[in-house]
Design an enzyme around this catalytic site. Structure first.
Site, PDB file in Angstrom:
ATOM      1  N   ASP A  43       0.845  -1.194   0.000  1.00  0.00           N
ATOM      2  CA  ASP A  43       0.000   0.000   0.000  1.00  0.00           C
ATOM      3  C   ASP A  43       0.883   1.248   0.000  1.00  0.00           C
ATOM      4  OD1 ASP A  43      -2.427   1.402   0.105  1.00  0.00           O
ATOM      5  OD2 ASP A  43      -2.361   1.525   2.291  1.00  0.00           O
ATOM      6  N   HIS A  44       0.591   2.181  -0.882  1.00  0.00           N
ATOM      7  CA  HIS A  44       1.337   3.434  -0.982  1.00  0.00           C
ATOM      8  C   HIS A  44       2.837   3.199  -1.181  1.00  0.00           C
ATOM      9  CE1 HIS A  44      -2.004   6.144  -0.226  1.00  0.00           C
ATOM     10  NE2 HIS A  44      -2.382   5.348   0.761  1.00  0.00           N
TER      11      HIS A  44
ATOM     12  N   ASP B 159       1.721   5.085  -5.580  1.00  0.00           N
ATOM     13  CA  ASP B 159       1.052   6.352  -5.311  1.00  0.00           C
ATOM     14  C   ASP B 159       1.846   7.500  -5.916  1.00  0.00           C
ATOM     15  OD1 ASP B 159      -0.185   8.597  -4.367  1.00  0.00           O
ATOM     16  OD2 ASP B 159      -0.067   8.060  -2.248  1.00  0.00           O
TER      17      ASP B 159
ATOM     18  N   GLU C  25      -3.148   5.594  -8.385  1.00  0.00           N
ATOM     19  CA  GLU C  25      -4.013   6.611  -7.775  1.00  0.00           C
ATOM     20  C   GLU C  25      -4.005   7.876  -8.592  1.00  0.00           C
ATOM     21  OE1 GLU C  25      -4.420   9.114  -3.584  1.00  0.00           O
ATOM     22  OE2 GLU C  25      -3.720   7.040  -3.522  1.00  0.00           O
TER      23      GLU C  25
ATOM     24  N   HIS D  78      -9.480   4.846  -0.640  1.00  0.00           N
ATOM     25  CA  HIS D  78      -8.567   4.916   0.497  1.00  0.00           C
ATOM     26  C   HIS D  78      -9.255   5.736   1.598  1.00  0.00           C
ATOM     27  CE1 HIS D  78      -4.545   3.589  -1.254  1.00  0.00           C
ATOM     28  NE2 HIS D  78      -5.435   3.382  -2.208  1.00  0.00           N
TER      29      HIS D  78
ATOM     30  N   GLY E  22     -11.144   4.471   4.009  1.00  0.00           N
ATOM     31  CA  GLY E  22     -12.495   3.947   4.140  1.00  0.00           C
ATOM     32  C   GLY E  22     -13.066   4.019   5.540  1.00  0.00           C
TER      33      GLY E  22
ATOM     34  N   ASN F 235     -10.224   0.550   1.537  1.00  0.00           N
ATOM     35  CA  ASN F 235      -9.122   0.392   2.483  1.00  0.00           C
ATOM     36  C   ASN F 235      -9.591   0.801   3.875  1.00  0.00           C
ATOM     37  OD1 ASN F 235      -7.621  -0.233   0.229  1.00  0.00           O
ATOM     38  ND2 ASN F 235      -6.096   1.364   0.530  1.00  0.00           N
TER      39      ASN F 235
END
Length: 276
Positions: free
Chosen positions: A82-83, A104, A134, A202, A204, A225
């Site tokens: 993630d990211h 990202d 993204e 993202h 969430g 997320n």
């Protein structure tokens, strides 16, 4: 073995009108609770290693932990970065056994974001790995503000990068502890109209549960997320375990008491993303 890619689970979600939770992990205790909750609910789950997780535990170790849990699981499990902010970081994740990476580039100019994301997509696909990108920066509670996704830019990004999933900025904010105003559904519909990609939210945790449920069943948003909400549940369980016996010092015994409360909280999160 239940290790799968992001595309393996998001394409069926898109067709079958449900969503999958991308659960932000910090360590072994939450990872195993998330998989246990997914098994109890009979749904796929995405285990996510974000920047703070990677600061604490090296990517090669995280890859082994995710893969071990997936191999033992009865439901599909995605090992997801993630990211990721650089090509090198995404490359290391792929080499460490991750089945999905998220690059990202949302802070960058559109053309640069497209070029860098496309290069990572090419690398990932060559390795049999999925890639999420993204477009439109998602801000942070109490920090950087969001820049909403422009539907025209989203269409170009989807077309020119080849990503398997596209994270968008539609009123969502990272690190929200409360469920506030909700998402901009008009902007979501405008983006849906120009792409067939699975969409990702993202931040969430800040989205009201009723809206999560409605969008999971009635939109192209296939991945939410969730991090802060479950970190808060873990923190509350850990605090209760520590305070229950001030003389206790064995962290293994203390950590065991976080498992069932975190499984219960995670099951509630997962239930909202199921289809009809």
């Amino acid at each position: 073995m239940s290790l799968v890619t992001l595309a393996d689970i998001l394409q069926p979600a898109l067709r079958q009108h449900h969503a999958v939770a991308g659960l932000v992990t910090l360590g072994w205790e939450d990872m195993r609770a998330y998989v246990a909750a997914a098994e109890a609910e009979g749904v796929a789950v995405i285990l996510q290693a974000g920047p703070s997780c990677r600061e604490h535990t090296p990517l090669p170790i995280l890859g082994k932990m995710f893969r071990y849990l997936a191999e033992e699981a009865s439901v599909p499990v995605v090992a997801h970065l993630d990211h990721g902010y650089t090509f090198e970081e995404c490359k290391e994740a792929i080499e460490s056994g991750f089945t999905s990476v998220m690059f990202d580039g949302s802070r960058k100019a559109l053309a640069q974001n497209i070029d860098e994301t496309a290069a990572i997509v090419e690398m990932a696909h060559a390795a049999g790995v999925s890639c999420e990108g993204e477009i439109g920066f998602v801000g942070y509670s109490g920090g950087e503000g969001s820049a909403g996704t422009d539907p025209g830019e989203a269409a170009r990004f989807a077309r020119e990068t080849g990503v398997d999933a596209m994270a968008i900025s539609v009123g969502n904010v990272h690190l929200q502890q409360g469920k506030e105003g909700g998402l901009d559904e008009a902007r979501i519909r405008a983006i849906e109209a120009v792409t067939d990609l699975p969409l990702v939210i993202h931040g969430g945790s800040g989205v009201p549960v009723a809206q999560r449920r409605a969008l999971a069943r009635g939109s192209k948003i296939c991945k939410f997320n969730i991090g802060t909400e479950l970190r808060m549940a873990f923190g509350a369980a850990l605090r209760a375990a520590v305070n229950a016996d001030p003389d206790r010092f064995d962290r293994v015994q203390i950590m065991k008491e976080t498992h069932e409360p975190l499984v219960a909280a995670t099951r509630q999160v997962l239930q909202a993303f199921k289809g009809e």
